[in-house]
Design a protein around this motif. Sequence first.
Motif, mmCIF file in Angstrom:
data_model
loop_
_atom_site.group_PDB
_atom_site.id
_atom_site.type_symbol
_atom_site.label_atom_id
_atom_site.label_comp_id
_atom_site.label_asym_id
_atom_site.label_seq_id
_atom_site.Cartn_x
_atom_site.Cartn_y
_atom_site.Cartn_z
ATOM 1 N N GLY A 131 0.797 -1.222 0.000
ATOM 2 C CA GLY A 131 0.000 0.000 0.000
ATOM 3 C C GLY A 131 0.831 1.275 0.000
ATOM 4 N N LEU B 147 0.101 11.108 0.934
ATOM 5 C CA LEU B 147 -0.354 9.969 1.743
ATOM 6 C C LEU B 147 0.069 8.654 1.106
ATOM 7 C CD1 LEU B 147 -3.953 10.793 3.043
ATOM 8 C CD2 LEU B 147 -1.875 10.449 4.395
ATOM 9 N N ARG C 94 3.311 9.098 3.952
ATOM 10 C CA ARG C 94 3.241 10.043 5.065
ATOM 11 C C ARG C 94 2.439 9.441 6.215
ATOM 12 N NH1 ARG C 94 2.823 15.898 4.815
ATOM 13 N NH2 ARG C 94 2.026 16.640 6.797
ATOM 14 N N CYS C 95 3.033 9.318 7.387
ATOM 15 C CA CYS C 95 2.398 8.778 8.600
ATOM 16 C C CYS C 95 1.823 7.375 8.375
ATOM 17 C CB CYS C 95 1.306 9.701 9.134
ATOM 18 S SG CYS C 95 1.919 11.323 9.622
ATOM 19 N N LYS C 96 2.398 6.621 7.442
ATOM 20 C CA LYS C 96 1.924 5.256 7.180
ATOM 21 C C LYS C 96 2.716 4.277 8.039
ATOM 22 C CE LYS C 96 1.445 1.757 3.593
ATOM 23 N NZ LYS C 96 1.892 0.731 4.537
ATOM 24 N N THR C 97 1.993 3.437 8.790
ATOM 25 C CA THR C 97 2.663 2.455 9.628
ATOM 26 C C THR C 97 3.058 1.242 8.782
ATOM 27 O OG1 THR C 97 0.521 1.531 10.211
ATOM 28 C CG2 THR C 97 1.470 3.123 11.741
#
Lengths: 360, 398
Positions: free
Chosen positions: A272, A282, A286-289
Amino acid sequence: MKTAGLLALLALLVGCGPSGPVREGPWPERLSELAVLAQENGTLAPRAGFAYTLAHPLFSDYAWKYRTISLPEGGAASVVTNDDTLAFPVGTIITKTFAFPQGASGAVRTVAAEPLASPSAAFSLEGTRLMETRVLRHTAAGWEAVSYQWNEAGTEAFYAPAGALVALTTEGGERFPYLIPDKNQCAGCHETAMGTKILKPIGPKPGNLAAHAFADGGSQFEAWRDGEWVAAAAPATPWAAPGSGMAAEAHAYLDANCAHCHSDTGAADTAGLDLRITASELGRGRCKTPVAAGRGSGGRAYDVWPGRPEASILPFRLGHRDPGIMMPELGRSLVHEEGVALVEAWISAMDGDCAASLSL
Amino acid sequence: MNAAQRWLVGVLGAALLSACGGAPEPAKDPAQALREALLSAEPGSTVTIPEGHFTFDRSLSLGVNGVTLKGAGQDKSVLDFAGQLAGAEGLLVAAEDVTLEGFAVLDAKGDAIKMNQCKNLVVRGVRTEWTGGPKSTNGAYGLYPVQCDGVLIEDSIAIGASDAGIYVGQSTNIVVRRNQVAFNVAGIEIENSTQADVYENTVVDNTGGILVFDLPDLPVQGGRQTRVFHNTVAHNNTANFAPEGNIVGTVPAGSGIMVNSNDDIEIFENTITDHQTAAVLVVSYLITGRPLDDPNYDPFPEQISIHHNTIEKSGYDPDSEPLMALKTAAQLPALPAIIWDGFVRSEQEGPVVCAHDNGELGTVALDAPNGFAAPDFSGAAFACTREALPPVALGGAE
């Protein structure tokens, strides 16, 4: 194949010398028999077709790359979009030769190559060690990919579907295995829509081609238009220039190095993370675990943590050399220091923040 | 081109090769022979791995549909990647209708066997192992099918993965049975997948035994309909050794069976013994405190049924700060065996988790959304029953 083709084969048989490029049929055992490259006077040059380059290349252990395209007679590439690979006609052969500049001791030098001056510029073999020539051939059945491995003398390259690891040492004394990909590993990157078994070129995208200017100052893409190698009414919009230091340069770098897998259809769509130049912030992590990163997470919480490259997974994996951690997964053993610095600078300059994370 | 011309071209081509001479053929070691056999396999053929211990310095891969890769047994045909220099997995399979049978992959630098976008995959009697014991430097996954339709993994062994021993991700129609899974962070994990049967496995000494998770920011979501039954799940109390940052790094040591945000899960007739945190944990992704930007993602577990399990010894030393605080505050020698965090969607009607006939060790609803303020030990939140889920039908593979 018409009678002319048979005659050409007959000529080959008699003289064992190449005539036209071998655009169909079994792969020749020797690269010279493919008849797309000419090695003479200490240079490599297109035997048929022209040389090209990419402003934003895939990093391959600092190897120098010499790229050529041979179009079938009267054929031209066509533009799909500015940011997707050109569509080449059946009969096209694309080659990419990998070589290292060598010091006196035989150690390889990890320095940048001179930029390609023109489409007819030859590649000087002086002081270099030829490693491999990767070939993409667009046959009636689709694109085929394989590599030819050069002998140590650099006089001939041989069909190498099983690939190889070649031990090299940098001038700094760093030992590393240089990977010549096997046939499946070629497909691993060139099957850009995973599961389709359809290969295609990755590098030649209009925006990337157009971001390179030749020695005469002209855009490479314009040169293609002038040569009628590409059928395009409009000029391409060049990607950010190398060295511009803008976010757009990092986006171009990520596309060239990662997007063949990290797209909506590639082998890494399971993660993903979308690193195409057209991706959103995104999509770009960005801020994706992390999901299946394993050791690749490096104990960091997010792929990209704005303002905090030291807490972001992306530069961690680009900066690592362990096969179980590093990205790209394949095709490099050394770290591209300049590339990591570019990605870190992009993340540093990014606005915003991610939430600190908790757990049960 | 007519047939005669094709024949002529063929003859000429062959003559050409012999006239000009090919590269000299070096003698091949068995490892190189296997690599080349995989590269040149014909669809529908069988590639055999002889008995022996073979070392590799780079990944193997299989990209041809319908191939069976068959060794002499999971302790007889051993593919050893301890000296691996290149490739993110030991063996990469990118093809349909593939059967892997009777061999072992040891000490891969990344994943042991990754099977990407497969259909009708069979893995039978295969062993993946990191031989140095549980370590965070071990590769992430042992047996790793992802984005597959039709997966049968049976009679296999998975040991030492720093994420999951058997991990089935973003797939549908899955059977995982009769495997032995030990010393991984997650023993068996079914993630973002639909219709899975996990049964008759022996799952011991992992951090978490069997995990059924649904996670955000992935292309395939809506994981649901998994049955976990007739498994032996015991003393999965190994300290969590996942590299930090990974979702399984949040799994408390001593979790027997754990459901995270998945729907339609039936957990029944398992033997679940000796887990320091909980025999069965049901949580929402919200408990991780991680940010949630994915509008397509449903973080709430729903329609969970836990029944007729044999549970012994649970919750005596929870590997979780809030759970330990709860145990201390309630002055209990052990927490109840079945724990649900208490996150519910606002429009939820009726219970989220039904639990009955699981012995005497009890349940607790944690009230995590309110800072664990009012945990409910009464069992009221679990007082319901659900219809049994249908079995998975695999088509030809079984």
